[in-house]
Design a protein around this motif. Structure first.
Motif, PDB file in Angstrom:
ATOM      1  N   ALA A   8      10.232  -0.812 -16.807  1.00 50.29           N
ATOM      2  CA  ALA A   8      11.136  -0.466 -15.708  1.00 50.29           C
ATOM      3  C   ALA A   8      10.403  -0.491 -14.379  1.00 50.29           C
ATOM      4  N   PRO A   9      11.112  -0.824 -13.301  1.00 53.01           N
ATOM      5  CA  PRO A   9      10.472  -0.772 -11.989  1.00 53.01           C
ATOM      6  C   PRO A   9      10.233   0.679 -11.572  1.00 53.01           C
ATOM      7  N   VAL A  10       9.082   0.897 -10.948  1.00 52.06           N
ATOM      8  CA  VAL A  10       8.721   2.217 -10.456  1.00 52.06           C
ATOM      9  C   VAL A  10       8.316   2.090  -8.994  1.00 52.06           C
ATOM     10  N   GLY A  11       8.495   3.177  -8.250  1.00 50.89           N
ATOM     11  CA  GLY A  11       8.070   3.210  -6.863  1.00 50.89           C
ATOM     12  C   GLY A  11       6.615   3.631  -6.771  1.00 50.89           C
ATOM     13  N   VAL A  12       5.877   2.994  -5.885  1.00 50.99           N
ATOM     14  CA  VAL A  12       4.473   3.330  -5.685  1.00 50.99           C
ATOM     15  C   VAL A  12       4.171   3.463  -4.200  1.00 50.99           C
ATOM     16  N   ILE A  13       3.170   4.279  -3.908  1.00 52.54           N
ATOM     17  CA  ILE A  13       2.647   4.429  -2.555  1.00 52.54           C
ATOM     18  C   ILE A  13       1.167   4.116  -2.638  1.00 52.54           C
ATOM     19  N   LEU A  14       0.698   3.196  -1.800  1.00 56.52           N
ATOM     20  CA  LEU A  14      -0.691   2.755  -1.854  1.00 56.52           C
ATOM     21  C   LEU A  14      -1.403   3.013  -0.538  1.00 56.52           C
ATOM     22  N   ASP A  19      -8.626  -2.077   7.707  1.00 60.59           N
ATOM     23  CA  ASP A  19      -9.228  -3.207   8.411  1.00 60.59           C
ATOM     24  C   ASP A  19      -8.835  -4.546   7.792  1.00 60.59           C
ATOM     25  N   ARG A  20      -8.334  -4.506   6.560  1.00 59.05           N
ATOM     26  CA  ARG A  20      -7.918  -5.732   5.856  1.00 59.05           C
ATOM     27  C   ARG A  20      -6.473  -5.620   5.392  1.00 59.05           C
ATOM     28  N   PHE A  21      -5.672  -4.866   6.137  1.00 61.29           N
ATOM     29  CA  PHE A  21      -4.322  -4.518   5.699  1.00 61.29           C
ATOM     30  C   PHE A  21      -3.504  -5.743   5.284  1.00 61.29           C
ATOM     31  N   ALA A  22      -3.356  -6.709   6.158  1.00 67.57           N
ATOM     32  CA  ALA A  22      -2.510  -7.878   5.866  1.00 67.57           C
ATOM     33  C   ALA A  22      -3.011  -8.640   4.645  1.00 67.57           C
ATOM     34  N   GLU A  23      -4.316  -8.797   4.537  1.00 70.84           N
ATOM     35  CA  GLU A  23      -4.909  -9.518   3.397  1.00 70.84           C
ATOM     36  C   GLU A  23      -4.623  -8.784   2.084  1.00 70.84           C
ATOM     37  N   VAL A  24      -4.781  -7.450   2.076  1.00 70.77           N
ATOM     38  CA  VAL A  24      -4.558  -6.666   0.865  1.00 70.77           C
ATOM     39  C   VAL A  24      -3.077  -6.658   0.501  1.00 70.77           C
ATOM     40  N   VAL A  25      -2.193  -6.545   1.480  1.00 71.52           N
ATOM     41  CA  VAL A  25      -0.752  -6.572   1.213  1.00 71.52           C
ATOM     42  C   VAL A  25      -0.362  -7.915   0.585  1.00 71.52           C
ATOM     43  N   ASP A  26      -0.890  -9.004   1.081  1.00 71.42           N
ATOM     44  CA  ASP A  26      -0.604 -10.316   0.486  1.00 71.42           C
ATOM     45  C   ASP A  26      -1.062 -10.366  -0.968  1.00 71.42           C
ATOM     46  N   ALA A  27      -2.251  -9.834  -1.249  1.00 68.63           N
ATOM     47  CA  ALA A  27      -2.768  -9.823  -2.621  1.00 68.63           C
ATOM     48  C   ALA A  27      -1.899  -8.944  -3.521  1.00 68.63           C
ATOM     49  N   LEU A  28      -1.404  -7.827  -2.996  1.00 65.39           N
ATOM     50  CA  LEU A  28      -0.533  -6.951  -3.776  1.00 65.39           C
ATOM     51  C   LEU A  28       0.791  -7.641  -4.091  1.00 65.39           C
ATOM     52  N   ARG A  29       1.317  -8.377  -3.130  1.00 61.74           N
ATOM     53  CA  ARG A  29       2.554  -9.135  -3.391  1.00 61.74           C
ATOM     54  C   ARG A  29       2.324 -10.160  -4.502  1.00 61.74           C
ATOM     55  N   ARG A  30       1.193 -10.846  -4.448  1.00 64.65           N
ATOM     56  CA  ARG A  30       0.882 -11.824  -5.503  1.00 64.65           C
ATOM     57  C   ARG A  30       0.712 -11.148  -6.861  1.00 64.65           C
ATOM     58  N   THR A  34       6.804  -5.519  -4.803  1.00 63.21           N
ATOM     59  CA  THR A  34       7.859  -5.766  -3.827  1.00 63.21           C
ATOM     60  C   THR A  34       7.694  -4.695  -2.765  1.00 63.21           C
ATOM     61  N   VAL A  35       7.268  -5.086  -1.590  1.00 62.84           N
ATOM     62  CA  VAL A  35       6.974  -4.133  -0.517  1.00 62.84           C
ATOM     63  C   VAL A  35       8.277  -3.640   0.096  1.00 62.84           C
ATOM     64  N   THR A  36       8.396  -2.311   0.228  1.00 64.81           N
ATOM     65  CA  THR A  36       9.591  -1.714   0.838  1.00 64.81           C
ATOM     66  C   THR A  36       9.280  -1.041   2.169  1.00 64.81           C
ATOM     67  N   GLY A  37       8.006  -0.802   2.455  1.00 63.84           N
ATOM     68  CA  GLY A  37       7.633  -0.190   3.718  1.00 63.84           C
ATOM     69  C   GLY A  37       6.149  -0.365   3.986  1.00 63.84           C
ATOM     70  N   GLU A  38       5.814  -0.591   5.258  1.00 76.32           N
ATOM     71  CA  GLU A  38       4.415  -0.778   5.653  1.00 76.32           C
ATOM     72  C   GLU A  38       4.077   0.136   6.825  1.00 76.32           C
ATOM     73  N   GLN A  39       2.908   0.746   6.775  1.00 75.66           N
ATOM     74  CA  GLN A  39       2.384   1.563   7.861  1.00 75.66           C
ATOM     75  C   GLN A  39       0.951   1.103   8.134  1.00 75.66           C
ATOM     76  N   PRO A  40       0.786  -0.057   8.791  1.00 77.88           N
ATOM     77  CA  PRO A  40      -0.543  -0.635   8.984  1.00 77.88           C
ATOM     78  C   PRO A  40      -1.521   0.282   9.708  1.00 77.88           C
ATOM     79  N   ALA A  41      -1.045   1.044  10.691  1.00 77.50           N
ATOM     80  CA  ALA A  41      -1.950   1.920  11.443  1.00 77.50           C
ATOM     81  C   ALA A  41      -2.548   2.999  10.548  1.00 77.50           C
ATOM     82  N   LEU A  42      -1.800   3.382   9.513  1.00 81.10           N
ATOM     83  CA  LEU A  42      -2.283   4.402   8.579  1.00 81.10           C
ATOM     84  C   LEU A  42      -2.978   3.798   7.361  1.00 81.10           C
ATOM     85  N   GLY A  43      -2.785   2.498   7.150  1.00 86.57           N
ATOM     86  CA  GLY A  43      -3.354   1.847   5.971  1.00 86.57           C
ATOM     87  C   GLY A  43      -2.602   2.202   4.704  1.00 86.57           C
ATOM     88  N   THR A  44      -1.282   2.437   4.820  1.00 89.58           N
ATOM     89  CA  THR A  44      -0.479   2.756   3.647  1.00 89.58           C
ATOM     90  C   THR A  44       0.740   1.851   3.569  1.00 89.58           C
TER      91      THR A  44
END
Length: 82
Positions: A8-14, A19-30, A34-44
């Motif tokens: 089953a799908p579960v919600g996660v907070i990471l 400093d590598r936010f965009a790169e890590v988010v891309d890797a997580l998508r791969r 499924t990203v539902t919210g981004e807070q780049p300044a906080l790194g979450t």
């Protein structure tokens, strides 16, 4: 991504390396997130993923921590116990 039977799908907070936010988010998508919210300044970020993909998310370089979302249901305001 196809959902595995019994997974089953579960919600996660990471928390990720800010400093590598965009790169890590891309890797997580791969890895199946499924990203539902981004807070780049906080790194979450938050998202959903099938349970069987949780280890793959934790293994992504740059992920500092991962927590499952929890839902809290409060009683109605007029209930006798608050």
């Amino acid at each position: 991504m196809t959902e595995s039977p019994g997974s089953a799908p579960v919600g996660v907070i990471l928390a990720v390396d800010p400093d590598r936010f965009a790169e890590v988010v891309d890797a997580l998508r791969r890895a199946g997130l499924t990203v539902t919210g981004e807070q780049p300044a906080l790194g979450t970020l938050s998202g959903t993923v099938t349970e069987d993909r949780l280890p793959a998310l934790e293994a992504v370089d740059g992920v500092e921590s991962m927590d499952l979302e929890r839902i809290v249901q409060l009683p109605p305001p007029d209930s006798p116990i608050q």
